[in-house]
Scaffold this active site. Structure first.
Site, PDB file in Angstrom:
ATOM      1  N   LEU A  63       0.864  -1.175   0.000  1.00 34.79           N
ATOM      2  CA  LEU A  63       0.000   0.000   0.000  1.00 34.79           C
ATOM      3  C   LEU A  63       0.902   1.227   0.000  1.00 34.79           C
ATOM      4  CD1 LEU A  63      -2.724  -0.863   2.706  1.00 34.79           C
ATOM      5  CD2 LEU A  63      -2.983  -0.965   0.218  1.00 34.79           C
ATOM      6  N   ASP A  64       0.487   2.266  -0.698  1.00 31.71           N
ATOM      7  CA  ASP A  64       1.247   3.515  -0.678  1.00 31.71           C
ATOM      8  C   ASP A  64       1.356   4.046   0.744  1.00 31.71           C
ATOM      9  OD1 ASP A  64       1.324   3.365  -3.429  1.00 31.71           O
ATOM     10  OD2 ASP A  64      -0.321   4.784  -3.732  1.00 31.71           O
ATOM     11  N   ARG A  65       2.400   4.834   0.982  1.00 28.43           N
ATOM     12  CA  ARG A  65       2.608   5.419   2.300  1.00 28.43           C
ATOM     13  C   ARG A  65       1.358   6.146   2.801  1.00 28.43           C
ATOM     14  NH1 ARG A  65       7.655   8.933   3.551  1.00 28.43           N
ATOM     15  NH2 ARG A  65       7.789   8.822   1.291  1.00 28.43           N
ATOM     16  N   ARG A 166      -5.053   6.010  -7.860  1.00 30.43           N
ATOM     17  CA  ARG A 166      -4.752   7.439  -7.900  1.00 30.43           C
ATOM     18  C   ARG A 166      -4.569   7.933  -9.338  1.00 30.43           C
ATOM     19  NH1 ARG A 166       0.243   7.637  -3.751  1.00 30.43           N
ATOM     20  NH2 ARG A 166       0.231   9.838  -4.398  1.00 30.43           N
TER      21      ARG A 166
END
Length: 241
Positions: A63-65, A166
């Protein structure tokens, strides 16, 4: 948001755990593991979880930060191998909640090829399905109008490309709120002025068949205070999924 190495951190919340695997609730702002994108970060979920469980862990996905929510890890190599194959063959259901700019269609799918991120220029097919769960307006002037429109979406990626949700929302001209790389600064600032200081993408639900028992496992990650604050701006349901 970032995590300091000299500050005590609460334990990583476990949404499901057995002898072979765990689903954890990753906080927004915490990097999953060290990489070229770390930019000086010293605290990583993988290290924290390894110490917390006192055993090896094997990351099945990322998962992205800035993204929060369900993250699947294996606790042994054999389980990691089977779960990894499940991800590759799209046998794992992943549902996200996202707040975007504008009012998209009630249901839509984006097919738009994406590269693999920095240093990986080759584009590969990418597909994400979206359902609009709620819509609303804020008194943010935009384009000659006195208000701006926003929507709560459920996103289900059918592929696993770099920052797929995104980038797909940006491609559809419905940028994700709080996304400083692919979003719109003026709308991000409007939410920050209202007390929302995070990217509004949350891995809400993860469902899969247990690799050893065949039982169906479903994990649901609660919303954090910042995400709930964003929903409260519109009176949206905290139980959305």
């Amino acid at each position: 948001m970032s995590f300091a190495s000299d500050s005590p951190l609460p334990p990583i919340a476990l949404l499901y755990q057995d002898a072979h695997l765990a689903v954890v609730d990753k906080p927004a702002g915490l990097m999953v593991h060290d990489s070229g994108l770390a930019r000086g970060e010293e605290v990583f979920l993988a290290d924290l979880l390894r110490a917390q469980l006192d055993r090896p862990i094997f990351l099945i996905h990322r998962l992205d930060r800035a993204t929060s929510g369900c993250l699947l890890v294996a606790l042994d190599r054999d389980t990691a191998s089977v779960l990894g194959q499940g991800f590759m063959s799209r046998e794992v259901e992943k549902d996200y909640l996202a707040v975007c700019r504008g009012w998209p269609e009630a249901e839509f799918t984006i097919h738009h090829a994406l590269d693999g991120g920095p240093g990986k220029p080759e584009k590969k097919p990418a597909m994400t399905g979206f359902v609009r769960l709620a819509s609303g307006e804020l008194d943010v002037p935009s384009g000659g109008f006195e208000t701006s429109r926003y929507a709560l979406l459920r996103a289900r990626p059918h592929t696993g490309r770099f920052r797929q949700i995104r980038r797909h929302l940006k491609h559809a001209f419905h940028p994700l709120i709080g996304d400083t790389s692919h979003g719109e600064g003026r709308h991000n600032r409007a939410f920050r002025m209202r007390g929302v200081h995070r990217m509004l993408l949350h891995a809400r639900r993860l469902a899969f068949l247990h690799p050893h028992t065949g039982a169906r496992i479903e994990a649901l990650a609660p919303l954090d205070a910042q995400f709930m604050r964003a929903l409260d701006l519109f009176g949206w349901d905290h139980d959305a999924r």
